[in-house]
Design a protein around this motif. Structure first.
Motif, PDB file in Angstrom:
ATOM      1  N   GLU A  55       0.801  -1.273   0.037  1.00 31.03           N
ATOM      2  CA  GLU A  55       0.038   0.054  -0.047  1.00 31.03           C
ATOM      3  C   GLU A  55       0.817   1.214   0.117  1.00 31.03           C
ATOM      4  N   LEU A  56       1.641   1.471   0.809  1.00 28.75           N
ATOM      5  CA  LEU A  56       2.817   2.583   0.977  1.00 28.75           C
ATOM      6  C   LEU A  56       3.538   2.637  -0.350  1.00 28.75           C
ATOM      7  N   SER A  57       3.909   1.732  -0.725  1.00 31.45           N
ATOM      8  CA  SER A  57       4.903   1.798  -1.875  1.00 31.45           C
ATOM      9  C   SER A  57       3.854   2.345  -3.228  1.00 31.45           C
ATOM     10  N   ILE A  58       2.679   1.808  -3.168  1.00 32.44           N
ATOM     11  CA  ILE A  58       1.956   2.446  -4.369  1.00 32.44           C
ATOM     12  C   ILE A  58       1.531   3.977  -4.076  1.00 32.44           C
ATOM     13  N   ILE A  59       1.354   4.232  -3.004  1.00 28.34           N
ATOM     14  CA  ILE A  59       0.944   5.566  -2.553  1.00 28.34           C
ATOM     15  C   ILE A  59       2.109   6.533  -2.971  1.00 28.34           C
ATOM     16  N   TRP A  60       3.411   6.045  -2.891  1.00 28.91           N
ATOM     17  CA  TRP A  60       4.619   6.712  -2.931  1.00 28.91           C
ATOM     18  C   TRP A  60       4.812   6.955  -4.682  1.00 28.91           C
ATOM     19  N   LYS A  61       4.588   5.697  -5.129  1.00 27.61           N
ATOM     20  CA  LYS A  61       4.750   6.145  -6.738  1.00 27.61           C
ATOM     21  C   LYS A  61       3.727   7.109  -7.231  1.00 27.61           C
ATOM     22  N   ILE A  62       2.634   7.140  -6.817  1.00 27.26           N
ATOM     23  CA  ILE A  62       1.674   7.907  -7.114  1.00 27.26           C
ATOM     24  C   ILE A  62       1.873   9.458  -6.644  1.00 27.26           C
ATOM     25  N   THR A  63       2.538   9.604  -5.407  1.00 24.60           N
ATOM     26  CA  THR A  63       3.121  10.974  -4.816  1.00 24.60           C
ATOM     27  C   THR A  63       4.034  11.385  -5.836  1.00 24.60           C
ATOM     28  N   ARG A  64       5.086  10.616  -6.131  1.00 25.91           N
ATOM     29  CA  ARG A  64       6.249  11.051  -6.967  1.00 25.91           C
ATOM     30  C   ARG A  64       5.626  11.667  -8.302  1.00 25.91           C
ATOM     31  N   ALA A  65       4.841  10.827  -8.968  1.00 22.87           N
ATOM     32  CA  ALA A  65       4.083  11.072 -10.229  1.00 22.87           C
ATOM     33  C   ALA A  65       3.558  12.564  -9.894  1.00 22.87           C
ATOM     34  N   SER A  66       2.818  12.906  -8.815  1.00 23.28           N
ATOM     35  CA  SER A  66       2.010  14.005  -8.593  1.00 23.28           C
ATOM     36  C   SER A  66       3.002  15.271  -8.532  1.00 23.28           C
ATOM     37  N   LEU A 116      -2.245  -5.587 -12.002  1.00 23.26           N
ATOM     38  CA  LEU A 116      -3.423  -4.906 -11.276  1.00 23.26           C
ATOM     39  C   LEU A 116      -2.955  -3.750 -10.534  1.00 23.26           C
ATOM     40  N   GLU A 117      -1.582  -3.784  -9.978  1.00 26.77           N
ATOM     41  CA  GLU A 117      -0.984  -2.801  -9.222  1.00 26.77           C
ATOM     42  C   GLU A 117      -0.588  -1.582 -10.293  1.00 26.77           C
ATOM     43  N   GLU A 118       0.078  -2.165 -11.372  1.00 25.43           N
ATOM     44  CA  GLU A 118       0.476  -1.396 -12.393  1.00 25.43           C
ATOM     45  C   GLU A 118      -0.655  -0.714 -13.074  1.00 25.43           C
ATOM     46  N   LYS A 119      -1.796  -1.354 -13.102  1.00 26.26           N
ATOM     47  CA  LYS A 119      -2.709  -0.754 -13.836  1.00 26.26           C
ATOM     48  C   LYS A 119      -3.481   0.292 -13.126  1.00 26.26           C
ATOM     49  N   ARG A 120      -3.404   0.084 -11.578  1.00 27.23           N
ATOM     50  CA  ARG A 120      -4.227   0.985 -10.785  1.00 27.23           C
ATOM     51  C   ARG A 120      -3.413   2.135 -10.534  1.00 27.23           C
ATOM     52  N   VAL A 121      -1.872   1.818 -10.466  1.00 25.81           N
ATOM     53  CA  VAL A 121      -0.973   3.335 -10.418  1.00 25.81           C
ATOM     54  C   VAL A 121      -1.222   3.915 -11.622  1.00 25.81           C
ATOM     55  N   GLN A 122      -1.381   3.274 -12.862  1.00 20.25           N
ATOM     56  CA  GLN A 122      -1.415   4.249 -13.948  1.00 20.25           C
ATOM     57  C   GLN A 122      -2.910   4.834 -14.051  1.00 20.25           C
TER      58      GLN A 122
END
Length: 319
Positions: free
Chosen positions: A59-70, A136-142
């Motif tokens: 969960e935190l790793s996914i949120i961090w990926k989205i944060t960096r992109a943001s 699914l994780e990759e798709k969700r992050v995108q």
């Protein structure tokens, strides 16, 4: 000696000017950022859905990926784009703002419509099918990054429009501060929300006292209610902000000034009879009517999208 004193005086003047500039940036950023409250709340309410059904350890790793992109979306793409538009096509900022306001009204109205008339969504149901966790994780992050780009564009455009006219570098610094602060606030809150039930579960099992264990159980039970409350508040705020943007844009561009003038006159008339709290009453009436306007406008956009745009796009794909 006099030269040294003059140098110290110059240094003092520069320090004061720098401190004043920092204070100006902080003040302007706070005022500009407050205009985006609705989008921030909605963003914080929507993002946790992207980690539903996935491994809790990711969960935190996914949120961090989205944060960096943001951060990248706001600071590398949107900030320079807005500054360039302001220099070469300043008239376009109002129309971009109205386009974003239309999106907010559409999204808010769609959530209200879905709440009043629940219906399935095959795309959502397909997305919730776990299948391959990594895929699914990759798709969700995108998907989250695309959504973030739209919301970030709204946040930055609204913030930029709220910044008083100033020097180029002061506007740049203010917009950068808003982008950084909003991103930290949104995804910091998301991280807390996502892990709060895990914290509550740990406290319920390992708490040293009955009070801490009870608090842990309360956290676990409270999180779904908090998410629902955030969703409702975020939807209302989206309609209010979106409606306000459209009404103000129609008045500024001289397309249709009546809604702005009518709401302003009605709020002033109703608040004038109050002995105290007239400012709050005026704001409440204005915000409510802006939200109603945003809802009606959003429902019109939904009708246009489903009855006109969607059939045309389907025919184009089939052709």
């Amino acid at each position: 000696m006099s030269g040294l004193l003059a140098l110290l005086d110059d240094v003092s003047a520069i320090a004061k000017a720098t401190a004043a500039s920092v204070d100006d940036v902080a003040s302007m950023a706070a005022k500009a950022g407050s205009k985006t409250a609705g989008i921030i709340i909605d963003d914080a309410a929507v993002t946790p859905k992207y980690v539903e059904g996935l491994d809790a350890s990711r969960e935190l790793s996914i949120i961090w990926k989205i944060t960096r992109a943001s951060f990248f979306n706001k600071l590398v793409i949107l900030l320079p784009s807005l500054l360039l538009l302001n220099v070469y096509a300043p008239w376009s900022v109002t129309y971009l703002l109205m386009l974003g306001g239309s999106y907010l009204c559409f999204e808010g109205a769609e959530k209200v419509f879905h709440a009043l008339f629940p219906h399935g969504d095959k795309h959502v149901e397909k997305d919730m099918d776990i299948g391959d966790p990594l895929h699914l994780e990759e798709k969700r992050v995108q998907g989250a990054i695309k959504t973030d780009f739209i919301l970030s564009a709204e946040i930055m455009t609204i913030s930029f429009a709220a910044i008083p006219a100033a020097s180029f570098w002061l506007e740049t610094a203010t917009l950068a501060v808003v982008g950084i602060a909003v991103t930290i606030a949104v995804y910091g809150s998301v991280a807390l929300i996502v892990k709060m039930d895990d914290v509550g579960l740990w406290m319920a099992k390992n708490g040293r006292s009955s009070a801490s264990q009870s608090f842990g159980r309360w956290l676990v039970l409270a999180m779904p209610k908090l998410m629902k409350a955030l969703s409702i508040i975020g939807t209302a705020a989206m309609l209010w902000v979106g409606g306000s943007i459209i009404i103000h844009g129609l008045e500024v561009t001289h397309i249709w000034a009546w809604p702005y003038e009518a709401i302003k006159a009605l709020a002033l008339q109703l608040a004038s009879g109050m002995e105290s709290g007239t400012g709050f009453i005026k704001w409440l009436i204005t915000a409510t009517l802006d939200g109603v306007f945003g809802l009606i406008y959003g429902l019109i956009l939904i009708t246009i999208g489903t009855r006109i745009v969607a059939p045309i796009m389907s025919r184009i794909r089939l052709a």
